[in-house]
Design a protein around this motif. Structure first.
Motif, PDB file in Angstrom:
ATOM      1  N   ALA A  32       0.830  -1.201   0.000  1.00  0.00           N
ATOM      2  CA  ALA A  32       0.000   0.000   0.000  1.00  0.00           C
ATOM      3  C   ALA A  32       0.866   1.253   0.000  1.00  0.00           C
ATOM      4  O   ALA A  32       0.555   2.238  -0.669  1.00  0.00           O
ATOM      5  CB  ALA A  32      -0.925  -0.005   1.217  1.00  0.00           C
ATOM      6  N   VAL A  33       1.979   1.203   0.732  1.00  0.00           N
ATOM      7  CA  VAL A  33       2.891   2.353   0.766  1.00  0.00           C
ATOM      8  C   VAL A  33       3.487   2.589  -0.624  1.00  0.00           C
ATOM      9  O   VAL A  33       3.552   3.723  -1.103  1.00  0.00           O
ATOM     10  CB  VAL A  33       4.008   2.147   1.821  1.00  0.00           C
ATOM     11  CG1 VAL A  33       5.080   3.223   1.699  1.00  0.00           C
ATOM     12  CG2 VAL A  33       3.425   2.137   3.227  1.00  0.00           C
ATOM     13  N   ALA A  34       3.883   1.510  -1.289  1.00  0.00           N
ATOM     14  CA  ALA A  34       4.457   1.640  -2.634  1.00  0.00           C
ATOM     15  C   ALA A  34       3.432   2.228  -3.604  1.00  0.00           C
ATOM     16  O   ALA A  34       3.766   3.087  -4.438  1.00  0.00           O
ATOM     17  CB  ALA A  34       4.946   0.286  -3.128  1.00  0.00           C
ATOM     18  N   GLN A  35       2.182   1.786  -3.504  1.00  0.00           N
ATOM     19  CA  GLN A  35       1.127   2.326  -4.365  1.00  0.00           C
ATOM     20  C   GLN A  35       0.907   3.816  -4.081  1.00  0.00           C
ATOM     21  O   GLN A  35       0.725   4.619  -4.997  1.00  0.00           O
ATOM     22  CB  GLN A  35      -0.183   1.560  -4.154  1.00  0.00           C
ATOM     23  CG  GLN A  35      -0.164   0.172  -4.735  1.00  0.00           C
ATOM     24  CD  GLN A  35      -1.438  -0.610  -4.407  1.00  0.00           C
ATOM     25  OE1 GLN A  35      -2.177  -0.260  -3.492  1.00  0.00           O
ATOM     26  NE2 GLN A  35      -1.670  -1.679  -5.150  1.00  0.00           N
ATOM     27  N   MET A  36       0.932   4.179  -2.810  1.00  0.00           N
ATOM     28  CA  MET A  36       0.727   5.577  -2.446  1.00  0.00           C
ATOM     29  C   MET A  36       1.869   6.436  -2.973  1.00  0.00           C
ATOM     30  O   MET A  36       1.647   7.549  -3.465  1.00  0.00           O
ATOM     31  CB  MET A  36       0.623   5.726  -0.919  1.00  0.00           C
ATOM     32  CG  MET A  36       0.357   7.149  -0.476  1.00  0.00           C
ATOM     33  SD  MET A  36      -1.141   7.876  -1.187  1.00  0.00           S
ATOM     34  CE  MET A  36      -2.395   6.866  -0.445  1.00  0.00           C
ATOM     35  N   VAL A  37       3.083   5.941  -2.894  1.00  0.00           N
ATOM     36  CA  VAL A  37       4.225   6.688  -3.426  1.00  0.00           C
ATOM     37  C   VAL A  37       4.050   6.904  -4.923  1.00  0.00           C
ATOM     38  O   VAL A  37       4.300   7.995  -5.446  1.00  0.00           O
ATOM     39  CB  VAL A  37       5.558   5.964  -3.118  1.00  0.00           C
ATOM     40  CG1 VAL A  37       6.714   6.578  -3.901  1.00  0.00           C
ATOM     41  CG2 VAL A  37       5.843   5.998  -1.621  1.00  0.00           C
ATOM     42  N   GLY A  38       3.579   5.882  -5.619  1.00  0.00           N
ATOM     43  CA  GLY A  38       3.317   6.018  -7.048  1.00  0.00           C
ATOM     44  C   GLY A  38       2.252   7.064  -7.330  1.00  0.00           C
ATOM     45  O   GLY A  38       2.393   7.882  -8.244  1.00  0.00           O
ATOM     46  N   ARG A  39       1.185   7.062  -6.541  1.00  0.00           N
ATOM     47  CA  ARG A  39       0.117   8.064  -6.715  1.00  0.00           C
ATOM     48  C   ARG A  39       0.642   9.469  -6.429  1.00  0.00           C
ATOM     49  O   ARG A  39       0.316  10.424  -7.139  1.00  0.00           O
ATOM     50  CB  ARG A  39      -1.056   7.756  -5.782  1.00  0.00           C
ATOM     51  CG  ARG A  39      -1.866   6.545  -6.220  1.00  0.00           C
ATOM     52  CD  ARG A  39      -3.006   6.265  -5.287  1.00  0.00           C
ATOM     53  NE  ARG A  39      -3.999   7.347  -5.318  1.00  0.00           N
ATOM     54  CZ  ARG A  39      -4.916   7.538  -4.386  1.00  0.00           C
ATOM     55  NH1 ARG A  39      -4.966   6.749  -3.331  1.00  0.00           N
ATOM     56  NH2 ARG A  39      -5.781   8.529  -4.479  1.00  0.00           N
TER      57      ARG A  39
END
Length: 104
Positions: free
Chosen positions: A28-35
């Motif tokens: 989830a953290v990786a996805q948020m960084v991408g967003r």
């Protein structure tokens, strides 16, 4: 909705989602960084798309405000120094002219 407003609203939503993120979930953290990366690029694109004169005006307005604040601080510092110098001069005058009674 215009592109500027949409980009700002998107950024707000991503930041709100980031506040609710479970930092223990690496995916989830990786996805948020991408967003966040997408949103930041979008906002930077909006800034860069502004006419140069508009960007310079905002920058110059900020610089002028900072200069005005600095000038105000210098003026207050100088006024304080002049008051202390005046008090010192008055004390010297009173010592040299004892009959003056403390009157300048």
């Amino acid at each position: 909705m215009n592109p500027h407003r949409a980009a700002v609203e998107s950024a707000k939503q991503v930041l709100t989602d980031a506040e609710l993120l479970d930092m223990g979930d690496g995916r989830a953290v990786a996805q948020m960084v991408g967003r966040l990366e997408v949103v930041v690029k979008s906002l930077l694109g909006l800034v860069e798309a502004q006419p140069k004169s508009a960007r310079l005006k905002v920058q110059h307005d900020g610089e002028f405000k900072n200069l005005a604040r600095a000038a105000r601080m210098e003026i207050h510092a100088a006024m304080g120094s002049l008051r202390r110098l005046d008090a010192f001069e008055q004390a010297l005058t009173d010592m040299l002219e004892p009959g003056n009674g403390g009157q300048g």
